[in-house]
Scaffold this motif. Structure first.
Motif, PDB file in Angstrom:
ATOM      1  N   UNK A  22       1.125  -1.346  -0.148  1.00  0.00           N
ATOM      2  CA  UNK A  22       0.065   0.155  -0.196  1.00  0.00           C
ATOM      3  C   UNK A  22       0.733   1.220   0.014  1.00  0.00           C
ATOM      4  N   UNK A  23       0.210   1.956  -1.040  1.00  0.00           N
ATOM      5  CA  UNK A  23       1.269   3.314  -0.710  1.00  0.00           C
ATOM      6  C   UNK A  23      -0.200   4.027  -0.353  1.00  0.00           C
ATOM      7  N   UNK A  24       0.598   5.447   0.373  1.00  0.00           N
ATOM      8  CA  UNK A  24      -0.953   6.947   0.844  1.00  0.00           C
ATOM      9  C   UNK A  24      -1.102   7.969  -0.028  1.00  0.00           C
ATOM     10  N   UNK A  25      -2.486   8.115  -0.492  1.00  0.00           N
ATOM     11  CA  UNK A  25      -3.201   8.864  -2.116  1.00  0.00           C
ATOM     12  C   UNK A  25      -4.160   9.460  -1.049  1.00  0.00           C
TER      13      UNK A  25
ATOM     14  N   UNK B 206      -8.069   1.539   1.197  1.00  0.00           N
ATOM     15  CA  UNK B 206      -8.826   1.724   2.822  1.00  0.00           C
ATOM     16  C   UNK B 206      -8.172   2.342   3.381  1.00  0.00           C
ATOM     17  N   UNK B 207      -8.113   2.207   4.739  1.00  0.00           N
ATOM     18  CA  UNK B 207      -7.718   3.535   5.828  1.00  0.00           C
ATOM     19  C   UNK B 207      -7.838   5.212   5.872  1.00  0.00           C
TER      20      UNK B 207
ATOM     21  N   UNK C   1     -13.163  12.100   2.700  1.00  0.00           N
ATOM     22  CA  UNK C   1     -12.611  11.597   2.293  1.00  0.00           C
ATOM     23  C   UNK C   1     -11.372  12.506   1.565  1.00  0.00           C
ATOM     24  N   UNK C   2      -9.919  12.586   2.055  1.00  0.00           N
ATOM     25  CA  UNK C   2      -9.482  13.223   0.866  1.00  0.00           C
ATOM     26  C   UNK C   2      -8.152  12.384   1.195  1.00  0.00           C
ATOM     27  N   UNK C   3      -7.680  11.368   2.627  1.00  0.00           N
ATOM     28  CA  UNK C   3      -6.437  10.855   1.955  1.00  0.00           C
ATOM     29  C   UNK C   3      -6.674   8.948   2.693  1.00  0.00           C
ATOM     30  N   UNK C   4      -5.872   8.575   1.679  1.00  0.00           N
ATOM     31  CA  UNK C   4      -6.799   6.408   1.951  1.00  0.00           C
ATOM     32  C   UNK C   4      -5.174   5.592   1.500  1.00  0.00           C
TER      33      UNK C   4
END
Length: 346
Positions: A127-130, A214-215, A201-204
């Motif tokens: 996973x990478x942050x987006x 996710x997250x 939401x602006x981050x996942x």
């Protein structure tokens, strides 16, 4: 998707990359050695465009690239680990280092993504942050909010260029405002209604192997890119980029029109789909309330998606988001609830 509603008061590359980088992991694995055939890529982007101009990456855009020995996964050894590719002036992709195919009959699985994240996926993770930018009125922020990925599996060592087709993984949403009468559209354009999307939401985190988010975190108000234009008797030209996410009663649009704030709920759905464009059409009519009478939703063609259910008449959100206030018409806003003034905002 097309959402129809009534505002209460209101209205009711082909990019070519040079060779890519010497892989440190390959040298650490005694079974896999680098050969002498360089890896080159061409890049295509699936239509329609969201961020990129005319389906091309812009100069200095940065892309991240992973390569795995076929059969391996991101949790194991990576033949190429988060290689940085930069788009040059002539649409070529310039790698940070050179990379070569492995010797022998090993094949490679490629995973690429945009925009580049220097930290990439941690060891043992996929996973990478987006994130998206809340203020998408700024063209650079809107561009930076797009997120694309491409995969290519089972590639053998060859001097042929590897073609990677990028797909949009986020949701694009276009807004149109439909006045009661066609001749009101030009006056509405001059009024320049200010619209924001709230509760998103602006981050996942995005899983590069499983293609899922996710997250989710960091709820914020999002302002769209573009400007209003009159087309076929309605206002068009505003659009947002969102993370694909569940839609419930927390997400709404708020519109400031001539100093009054109107709230437009969005039909509840399990999730807005990635790589999908929705069109939200809001029928508007002057009124003395801030309640919508109805919203009808259907999906536009970008990729196939399910249709949203209609939303019955309901009260608007009872939270006023300050980002919805343009202060174009006045320095003071009077806030009403159920017909009574409850606050003034200077």
């Amino acid at each position: 998707r097309i959402i129809r509603g009534h505002f209460p008061i209101l209205f009711g590359c082909c990019l070519f990359m040079a060779t890519a980088c010497i892989n440190e992991i390959a040298s650490e694995n005694p079974k896999i050695q680098e050969g002498d055939i360089p890896i080159t890529f061409s890049v295509q982007i699936e239509k329609p465009e969201t961020k990129i101009t005319d389906n091309l990456f812009d100069a200095n855009d940065q892309i991240g690239l992973y390569a795995l020995i076929s059969g391996d996964d991101m949790a194991g050894d990576r033949y190429i680990d988060n290689l940085l590719l930069t788009c040059g002036e002539d649409q070529e992709l310039i790698p940070d280092k050179d990379v070569y195919y492995p010797e022998g009959d090993h094949t490679l699985d490629f995973i690429a993504y945009y925009p580049y994240n220097s930290e990439g996926a941690e060891k043992g993770e996929a996973t990478i942050p987006v994130s998206i930018q809340p203020n998408q009125e700024d063209a650079a922020n809107y561009s930076a909010s797009d997120f694309l990925t491409a995969t290519k599996n089972g590639v053998s060592g060859s001097k042929k260029t590897v073609s990677l087709e990028f797909k949009h993984r986020l949701t694009k949403l276009k807004i149109s405002l439909q006045p009661k009468d066609d001749d009101e559209a030009e006056q509405m354009r001059k009024d320049n209604p200010h619209i924001v999307a709230t509760g998103f939401y602006t981050q996942a985190d995005y899983d590069l192997e499983k293609d899922r988010f996710s997250n989710f975190k960091n709820v914020a108000d999002i302002t769209p890119t573009g400007g209003w234009e009159v087309e076929s008797g309605k206002l068009v030209g505003k659009e947002f980029i969102f993370l694909p996410q569940e839609i419930n009663s927390d997400q709404v649009f708020q519109i400031d029109w001539n100093g009054r704030i109107y709230t437009c709920p969005i039909p509840v759905t399990e999730s807005l789909n990635g790589n999908t464009q929705y069109e939200i059409e809001i029928s508007t009519e002057e009124s003395k309330t801030n309640r919508l009478t109805s919203i009808v939703a259907s999906i536009s063609k970008w990729t196939t998606g399910s249709e949203l259910e209609d939303t019955e008449t309901q009260n608007g959100a009872q939270i006023l988001h300050l980002s919805a206030l343009s202060f174009d018409a006045s320095n003071i806003y009077r806030v009403h609830l159920n017909g009574k003034e409850v606050a003034e905002i200077c």
